[in-house]
Structure formats: C-alpha cells, structure tokens
Design a protein around this motif. Structure first.
Motif, mmCIF file in Angstrom:
data_model
loop_
_atom_site.group_PDB
_atom_site.id
_atom_site.type_symbol
_atom_site.label_atom_id
_atom_site.label_comp_id
_atom_site.label_asym_id
_atom_site.label_seq_id
_atom_site.Cartn_x
_atom_site.Cartn_y
_atom_site.Cartn_z
ATOM 1 N N LEU A 164 0.908 -1.704 -0.184
ATOM 2 C CA LEU A 164 0.045 -0.262 -0.178
ATOM 3 C C LEU A 164 0.897 1.231 -0.278
ATOM 4 O O LEU A 164 1.966 0.959 0.761
ATOM 5 N N VAL A 165 0.788 2.376 -0.565
ATOM 6 C CA VAL A 165 1.639 3.417 -1.251
ATOM 7 C C VAL A 165 0.219 4.529 -0.973
ATOM 8 O O VAL A 165 -0.557 4.629 -1.715
ATOM 9 N N VAL A 166 0.918 5.496 -0.262
ATOM 10 C CA VAL A 166 -0.597 6.629 -0.289
ATOM 11 C C VAL A 166 0.392 7.464 -0.345
ATOM 12 O O VAL A 166 1.976 7.545 1.084
ATOM 13 N N LEU A 167 0.284 8.547 -0.940
ATOM 14 C CA LEU A 167 1.317 9.907 -1.761
ATOM 15 C C LEU A 167 0.160 11.541 -0.617
ATOM 16 O O LEU A 167 -1.166 10.898 -1.504
ATOM 17 N N ASP A 168 0.338 12.354 -0.547
ATOM 18 C CA ASP A 168 -0.358 13.453 0.079
ATOM 19 C C ASP A 168 0.806 14.148 0.480
ATOM 20 O O ASP A 168 1.863 14.627 0.193
ATOM 21 N N ALA A 169 0.538 15.396 -1.148
ATOM 22 C CA ALA A 169 1.054 16.567 -1.909
ATOM 23 C C ALA A 169 0.573 17.195 -2.551
ATOM 24 O O ALA A 169 -0.591 17.459 -2.742
ATOM 25 N N LYS A 170 1.366 19.056 -1.931
ATOM 26 C CA LYS A 170 0.853 20.104 -2.523
ATOM 27 C C LYS A 170 1.619 20.244 -3.572
ATOM 28 O O LYS A 170 2.788 20.525 -3.764
ATOM 29 N N HIS A 171 0.804 20.299 -4.743
ATOM 30 C CA HIS A 171 1.329 20.606 -6.639
ATOM 31 C C HIS A 171 1.647 22.593 -6.432
ATOM 32 O O HIS A 171 0.485 22.553 -6.125
ATOM 33 N N GLY A 172 2.652 23.010 -7.058
ATOM 34 C CA GLY A 172 2.744 23.631 -7.324
ATOM 35 C C GLY A 172 1.872 24.649 -8.700
ATOM 36 O O GLY A 172 1.171 25.990 -8.399
ATOM 37 N N CYS A 173 1.556 23.619 -9.462
ATOM 38 C CA CYS A 173 0.234 24.363 -10.437
ATOM 39 C C CYS A 173 -0.916 24.318 -9.868
ATOM 40 O O CYS A 173 -1.807 24.971 -10.828
ATOM 41 N N VAL A 174 -0.850 23.607 -8.210
ATOM 42 C CA VAL A 174 -2.253 24.235 -8.805
ATOM 43 C C VAL A 174 -2.979 25.292 -7.135
ATOM 44 O O VAL A 174 -3.160 26.474 -7.345
ATOM 45 N N THR A 175 -1.515 25.232 -6.670
ATOM 46 C CA THR A 175 -1.367 26.851 -5.558
ATOM 47 C C THR A 175 -0.517 27.397 -5.911
ATOM 48 O O THR A 175 -0.669 29.152 -5.242
ATOM 49 N N LEU A 176 0.208 27.531 -7.085
ATOM 50 C CA LEU A 176 1.083 28.943 -8.041
ATOM 51 C C LEU A 176 0.525 29.685 -9.172
ATOM 52 O O LEU A 176 0.657 30.380 -9.424
ATOM 53 N N ARG A 177 -0.506 28.911 -9.672
ATOM 54 C CA ARG A 177 -1.364 29.368 -10.865
ATOM 55 C C ARG A 177 -2.795 28.402 -10.694
ATOM 56 O O ARG A 177 -3.124 27.402 -10.322
ATOM 57 N N GLY A 178 -3.032 29.143 -11.765
ATOM 58 C CA GLY A 178 -4.422 28.656 -12.775
ATOM 59 C C GLY A 178 -5.562 29.075 -11.345
ATOM 60 O O GLY A 178 -5.418 30.545 -10.895
ATOM 61 N N GLY A 179 -6.269 28.324 -10.119
ATOM 62 C CA GLY A 179 -7.436 28.443 -9.091
ATOM 63 C C GLY A 179 -6.370 28.533 -8.137
ATOM 64 O O GLY A 179 -6.875 29.415 -7.638
#
Length: 206
Positions: free
Chosen positions: A147-162
C-alpha cells in the motif's frame, strides 16, 4: 544517462532571452549554472534503478523464534519527498506512507525511503509516482500486499490557475491483499484518516 549540465546551462540562457531578460546582467549571470545544478539534483533518479535499493534483505525467521513469521504489516509513515510535475515543470512535495505485508524476508526501512527518492527525482505526476513505488516493492520484495499513500501540494495548483494554497492531493496505490478496501482500512486509520478525508482522492489498484 545523467543530466547534461552544459546543455541545461545553454538552454537556460536561451530561455532567459526568450522571456525578454538579459542573462548577462549581474542578477542572472550565475542562473544557468545554478539551474544545471538544480536539474542534476531534481532529475538524478532518471539514471538510477529504484529496485537496486531492495536487493539486500533481512531474514525474519532466523532469530530467537525461528518458527515465527510476521503476521501484520510493516508501515513506514511520513517519508518526505519532492518531485517536479512533468506538465509545467513546477514542484510538488509532500509525504509518502508505505506499508507491506512481508513474507520470510524484509528490507531495511531506509531502502523504502531510497525507492521513493529515486522515483520522485524524475519528471512525474503524483498518480504515476505512487503506482511506480507500489510496483517496485511488489515486484522486488517477498510481499503479500503493498500500500502506497501519497499526500502532496502541487505548484500547478497552489501557484497558478486556481491558486489554492491549502489544497493537497492524496493518491492510493494498492497491490495484493491491500487491493481489498477492508484489508487496508486499519492502515489508512494508522496513517491518519483526517489527512485522507480532507483531500481529493485518486485511487488505482491492481
């Protein structure tokens, strides 16, 4: 193949010129060399085999209780990682949680960290990264489930677009016995159901 630093430097100069900047002004003069060093670090995993970190295993049946084998999962939580999204070459970073049901052989916990680091230091998408980690462990260790669970913040969501600075993405990849949601429920709870419940969930199992 390792990162071609000289070529990265040349292309960085071209990029700076393409956006209307002067790569020879004092503030940018060292930028091409810095970018070459940065890319060598960020994409070093392209020339490395992640399975090589799992070659050295440890027997758990040769000890004080030789007839005893593990009956439960091995869970390593909160492995910090950072990667670069292949869509915009913006960073994403977070934590990985890895669990597996071992057979007679286990692996040093640091080896699991190395698998994550090797696969993360490539142009990636989070969904594929989790699947690759699960595959490498399932195919190279004596396991009944992964089982692999990844929890991450993405620059393409936090810095651009929305521009959603608090948004995180959670992905789950499961193999073997953990493809059964009931079988992995306890592990999800140990990882922290709050983190999973707060974030969008993309799940793929095999």
């Amino acid at each position: 193949m390792s990162v071609d630093r000289a070529r990265v430097e040349r292309l960085t100069r071209e990029l700076l010129e393409a956006i209307g900047e002067d790569p020879d002004r004092p503030g940018l003069k060292q930028t091409p060399a810095r970018m070459a060093e940065l890319y060598a670090e960020f994409f070093g995993g392209l020339s490395e085999d992640p399975a090589s970190h799992l070659e050295r295993t440890i027997s758990v049946s040769r000890g004080p209780a030789p007839d005893t084998l593990p009956s439960g999962a091995v869970l390593l939580r909160d492995i910090r990682f950072r990667s670069v999204c292949e869509h915009h070459l913006l960073p994403f970073a977070g934590v990985a949680h890895i669990a597996y049901l071992p057979g007679e052989q286990v692996v040093g916990l640091g080896a699991l960290v190395k698998v994550v680091e090797t696969l993360a230091t490539r142009p990636q998408v989070q969904e594929r990264l989790g699947e690759q980690i699960a595959d490498v462990i399932a195919e190279n260790l004596d396991t009944r489930g992964v089982l692999v669970v990844l929890d991450a913040k993405h620059g393409c969501v936090t810095l651009r677009g929305g521009r959603q600075p608090e948004s995180t993405t959670v992905t789950i990849a499961a193999r073997g016995e953990f493809t059964d949601p009931i079988a992995r429920a306890e592990l999800i709870s140990l990882i922290g159901s709050g983190a999973v419940a707060r974030a969008p969930l993309t799940e793929h199992t095999e």
